[in-house]
Design a protein around this motif. Structure first.
Motif, PDB file in Angstrom:
ATOM      1  N   ALA A 287     -41.151 -31.945  42.487  1.00 53.70           N
ATOM      2  CA  ALA A 287     -40.619 -31.953  41.078  1.00 53.70           C
ATOM      3  C   ALA A 287     -39.275 -31.866  41.410  1.00 53.70           C
ATOM      4  O   ALA A 287     -38.586 -30.825  42.042  1.00 53.70           O
ATOM      5  N   GLY A 288     -38.487 -32.973  40.851  1.00 52.70           N
ATOM      6  CA  GLY A 288     -37.067 -32.727  41.076  1.00 52.70           C
ATOM      7  C   GLY A 288     -36.394 -32.283  39.714  1.00 52.70           C
ATOM      8  O   GLY A 288     -37.129 -32.535  38.665  1.00 52.70           O
ATOM      9  N   VAL A 289     -35.450 -31.603  39.911  1.00 50.61           N
ATOM     10  CA  VAL A 289     -34.945 -30.689  38.664  1.00 50.61           C
ATOM     11  C   VAL A 289     -33.513 -30.903  38.621  1.00 50.61           C
ATOM     12  O   VAL A 289     -32.773 -30.646  39.777  1.00 50.61           O
ATOM     13  N   ASP A 290     -32.786 -31.345  37.439  1.00 43.18           N
ATOM     14  CA  ASP A 290     -31.367 -31.196  37.264  1.00 43.18           C
ATOM     15  C   ASP A 290     -31.111 -30.833  35.928  1.00 43.18           C
ATOM     16  O   ASP A 290     -31.733 -30.569  34.935  1.00 43.18           O
ATOM     17  N   GLU A 291     -29.802 -30.381  35.829  1.00 39.03           N
ATOM     18  CA  GLU A 291     -29.214 -30.168  34.646  1.00 39.03           C
ATOM     19  C   GLU A 291     -28.255 -31.048  34.049  1.00 39.03           C
ATOM     20  O   GLU A 291     -27.498 -31.519  34.713  1.00 39.03           O
ATOM     21  N   VAL A 292     -27.783 -30.920  32.776  1.00 37.31           N
ATOM     22  CA  VAL A 292     -26.734 -31.276  32.305  1.00 37.31           C
ATOM     23  C   VAL A 292     -26.040 -30.636  31.223  1.00 37.31           C
ATOM     24  O   VAL A 292     -26.766 -29.709  30.481  1.00 37.31           O
ATOM     25  N   GLY A 293     -24.504 -30.612  31.051  1.00 35.55           N
ATOM     26  CA  GLY A 293     -23.970 -30.048  29.918  1.00 35.55           C
ATOM     27  C   GLY A 293     -23.452 -28.854  30.621  1.00 35.55           C
ATOM     28  O   GLY A 293     -22.880 -27.732  29.731  1.00 35.55           O
ATOM     29  N   ARG A 294     -23.543 -28.324  31.814  1.00 37.06           N
ATOM     30  CA  ARG A 294     -22.830 -27.148  32.387  1.00 37.06           C
ATOM     31  C   ARG A 294     -21.532 -26.864  32.025  1.00 37.06           C
ATOM     32  O   ARG A 294     -21.169 -25.750  31.702  1.00 37.06           O
ATOM     33  N   GLY A 295     -20.705 -28.029  32.073  1.00 40.33           N
ATOM     34  CA  GLY A 295     -19.459 -27.471  31.773  1.00 40.33           C
ATOM     35  C   GLY A 295     -18.652 -27.871  30.573  1.00 40.33           C
ATOM     36  O   GLY A 295     -17.542 -27.778  30.319  1.00 40.33           O
ATOM     37  N   CYS A 296     -19.793 -28.079  29.531  1.00 44.31           N
ATOM     38  CA  CYS A 296     -19.213 -28.377  28.063  1.00 44.31           C
ATOM     39  C   CYS A 296     -18.826 -27.163  27.457  1.00 44.31           C
ATOM     40  O   CYS A 296     -18.999 -26.000  27.691  1.00 44.31           O
ATOM     41  N   LEU A 297     -17.936 -27.470  26.368  1.00 39.93           N
ATOM     42  CA  LEU A 297     -17.496 -26.320  25.506  1.00 39.93           C
ATOM     43  C   LEU A 297     -18.487 -25.952  24.493  1.00 39.93           C
ATOM     44  O   LEU A 297     -18.271 -24.971  23.858  1.00 39.93           O
ATOM     45  N   PHE A 298     -19.183 -26.952  24.131  1.00 40.38           N
ATOM     46  CA  PHE A 298     -20.107 -26.830  23.046  1.00 40.38           C
ATOM     47  C   PHE A 298     -21.523 -27.225  23.342  1.00 40.38           C
ATOM     48  O   PHE A 298     -22.023 -28.132  24.030  1.00 40.38           O
TER      49      PHE A 298
ATOM     50  N   ALA B 177     -34.902 -36.835  36.596  1.00 41.94           N
ATOM     51  CA  ALA B 177     -34.600 -35.542  35.644  1.00 41.94           C
ATOM     52  C   ALA B 177     -33.156 -35.468  35.117  1.00 41.94           C
ATOM     53  O   ALA B 177     -33.125 -35.282  33.777  1.00 41.94           O
ATOM     54  N   SER B 178     -32.202 -36.085  35.698  1.00 38.62           N
ATOM     55  CA  SER B 178     -31.195 -36.177  35.220  1.00 38.62           C
ATOM     56  C   SER B 178     -30.939 -37.029  34.132  1.00 38.62           C
ATOM     57  O   SER B 178     -30.008 -36.726  33.076  1.00 38.62           O
ATOM     58  N   VAL B 179     -31.624 -38.343  34.223  1.00 39.58           N
ATOM     59  CA  VAL B 179     -31.527 -39.117  32.893  1.00 39.58           C
ATOM     60  C   VAL B 179     -32.197 -38.639  31.754  1.00 39.58           C
ATOM     61  O   VAL B 179     -31.745 -38.852  30.679  1.00 39.58           O
ATOM     62  N   LEU B 180     -33.339 -37.835  32.018  1.00 37.22           N
ATOM     63  CA  LEU B 180     -33.902 -37.363  30.821  1.00 37.22           C
ATOM     64  C   LEU B 180     -33.367 -36.205  30.060  1.00 37.22           C
ATOM     65  O   LEU B 180     -33.136 -36.088  28.931  1.00 37.22           O
ATOM     66  N   ALA B 181     -32.616 -35.347  31.042  1.00 36.81           N
ATOM     67  CA  ALA B 181     -31.901 -34.243  30.401  1.00 36.81           C
ATOM     68  C   ALA B 181     -30.632 -34.881  29.693  1.00 36.81           C
ATOM     69  O   ALA B 181     -30.395 -34.185  28.643  1.00 36.81           O
ATOM     70  N   LYS B 182     -29.985 -35.556  30.209  1.00 39.41           N
ATOM     71  CA  LYS B 182     -28.708 -36.238  29.702  1.00 39.41           C
ATOM     72  C   LYS B 182     -29.092 -36.879  28.251  1.00 39.41           C
ATOM     73  O   LYS B 182     -28.421 -36.634  27.323  1.00 39.41           O
ATOM     74  N   GLN B 183     -30.141 -37.766  28.260  1.00 40.98           N
ATOM     75  CA  GLN B 183     -30.311 -38.383  27.001  1.00 40.98           C
ATOM     76  C   GLN B 183     -30.765 -37.365  25.914  1.00 40.98           C
ATOM     77  O   GLN B 183     -30.326 -37.413  24.798  1.00 40.98           O
ATOM     78  N   ALA B 184     -31.817 -36.376  26.379  1.00 38.53           N
ATOM     79  CA  ALA B 184     -32.116 -35.363  25.271  1.00 38.53           C
ATOM     80  C   ALA B 184     -30.789 -34.672  24.920  1.00 38.53           C
ATOM     81  O   ALA B 184     -30.802 -34.372  23.536  1.00 38.53           O
ATOM     82  N   ARG B 185     -29.892 -34.146  25.541  1.00 41.19           N
ATOM     83  CA  ARG B 185     -28.860 -33.326  25.345  1.00 41.19           C
ATOM     84  C   ARG B 185     -27.879 -34.053  24.489  1.00 41.19           C
ATOM     85  O   ARG B 185     -27.421 -33.664  23.261  1.00 41.19           O
ATOM     86  N   ASP B 186     -27.525 -35.422  24.932  1.00 45.17           N
ATOM     87  CA  ASP B 186     -26.353 -36.116  23.963  1.00 45.17           C
ATOM     88  C   ASP B 186     -27.192 -36.339  22.647  1.00 45.17           C
ATOM     89  O   ASP B 186     -26.261 -36.359  21.633  1.00 45.17           O
ATOM     90  N   GLY B 187     -28.487 -36.816  22.613  1.00 42.61           N
ATOM     91  CA  GLY B 187     -28.881 -37.075  21.261  1.00 42.61           C
ATOM     92  C   GLY B 187     -29.013 -35.778  20.654  1.00 42.61           C
ATOM     93  O   GLY B 187     -28.621 -36.030  19.067  1.00 42.61           O
ATOM     94  N   LEU B 188     -29.251 -34.522  21.012  1.00 42.92           N
ATOM     95  CA  LEU B 188     -29.133 -33.454  20.018  1.00 42.92           C
ATOM     96  C   LEU B 188     -27.677 -33.077  19.702  1.00 42.92           C
ATOM     97  O   LEU B 188     -27.305 -32.881  18.474  1.00 42.92           O
ATOM     98  N   ILE B 189     -26.643 -33.195  20.648  1.00 47.68           N
ATOM     99  CA  ILE B 189     -25.322 -33.139  20.187  1.00 47.68           C
ATOM    100  C   ILE B 189     -24.954 -34.146  18.994  1.00 47.68           C
ATOM    101  O   ILE B 189     -24.129 -33.827  18.032  1.00 47.68           O
ATOM    102  N   ARG B 190     -25.481 -35.440  19.279  1.00 53.59           N
ATOM    103  CA  ARG B 190     -25.072 -36.568  18.186  1.00 53.59           C
ATOM    104  C   ARG B 190     -25.496 -35.959  16.859  1.00 53.59           C
ATOM    105  O   ARG B 190     -25.153 -36.302  15.875  1.00 53.59           O
ATOM    106  N   GLN B 191     -26.900 -35.487  16.904  1.00 49.49           N
ATOM    107  CA  GLN B 191     -27.398 -34.988  15.657  1.00 49.49           C
ATOM    108  C   GLN B 191     -26.489 -34.002  14.930  1.00 49.49           C
ATOM    109  O   GLN B 191     -26.423 -33.997  13.720  1.00 49.49           O
ATOM    110  N   LEU B 192     -26.046 -32.991  15.948  1.00 47.39           N
ATOM    111  CA  LEU B 192     -25.467 -31.659  15.166  1.00 47.39           C
ATOM    112  C   LEU B 192     -23.950 -32.269  14.848  1.00 47.39           C
ATOM    113  O   LEU B 192     -23.329 -31.557  14.139  1.00 47.39           O
ATOM    114  N   ALA B 193     -23.631 -33.552  15.135  1.00 47.62           N
ATOM    115  CA  ALA B 193     -22.249 -33.835  14.803  1.00 47.62           C
ATOM    116  C   ALA B 193     -22.139 -33.901  13.409  1.00 47.62           C
ATOM    117  O   ALA B 193     -21.108 -33.841  12.665  1.00 47.62           O
TER     118      ALA B 193
END
Length: 210
Positions: free
Chosen positions: A15-26, A142-158
């Motif tokens: 299993a490949g595992v990766d994270e996104v948003g580690r350095g974000c402020l929000f 994994a990086s693609v799935l995490a990035k798209q999921a996080r970006d999608g959530l943040i854009r909803q929260l906008a």
């Protein structure tokens, strides 16, 4: 071609595992875990799979359903801004990674972790790969799935937090984001522990909490 074996384990047990948003402020940090066999990995590579940071939003959006359909298994995890403030970014990131791995239908024989830091709390074998999202297809997926999921959530929260430009910078500390924080102050979903580094001596940010 994708790597044939890692420490004797075939790709379909890794299993490949990766994270996104580690350095974000929000917002939360996201992680994904993906298991690909050799055929799926090679197919995705021919379709342009690589480190999510090197892909346009359109290309990532195209790859997501392909990854989800070709992967033997995949899972997502996240840790909230409150968890980051309470436990620190490394612990929160590891919690998101462990959550993603635990959502796989079967425990992988080997975990391939992007970066140099081992995943604490994982009981099985693991390998850390520097720039793994550019070297190993399962980590890139994994990086693609995490990035798209996080970006999608943040854009909803906008929509709930207008004026911060979240739909553009998705929570990263751009000059525009920092300027708005000076004007409006942080939202409840900003990482106050990160804001203290921007404005020392002010526990909740420049204008107090909002």
């Amino acid at each position: 071609m994708a790597e044939d074996h890692w420490l004797g384990w075939p790709p379909g047990r890794c299993a490949g595992v990766d994270e996104v948003g580690r350095g974000c402020l929000f917002g939360p940090v996201f992680a994904a875990a993906v298991v690909l066999d050799s055929t799926a990995a090679d197919t995705l590579l021919t379709q342009g799979l690589t480190d999510s940071k090197k892909l346009s939003p359109r290309r990532r959006a195209i790859l997501v359903p392909q990854i989800e359909s070709l992967a033997l298994a995949w899972g997502l995890g996240q840790a909230s801004a409150a968890s980051i403030d309470q436990h620190g970014i490394r612990d929160a990131t590891e919690a998101a990674m462990l959550q993603a791995l635990q959502r796989l239908p079967a425990e992988p024989g080997l975990v391939l972790v992007d970066g140099v830091l081992p995943l604490r709390g994982w009981p099985g074998e693991q390998v850390c790969l520097v720039r793994g999202d550019s070297r190993q297809p399962a980590i890139a997926a994994a990086s693609v799935l995490a990035k798209q999921a996080r970006d999608g959530l943040i854009r909803q929260l906008a929509a709930s937090y207008p004026g911060y430009g979240l739909e553009r910078h998705v929570g990263y500390g751009t000059p525009q984001h920092r300027a708005v924080l000076l004007q409006l102050g942080p939202t409840p979903l900003h990482r106050t522990s990160f804001l203290r580094k921007l404005w020392p001596g002010q526990a909740a940010g420049p204008q107090g909490s909002r």
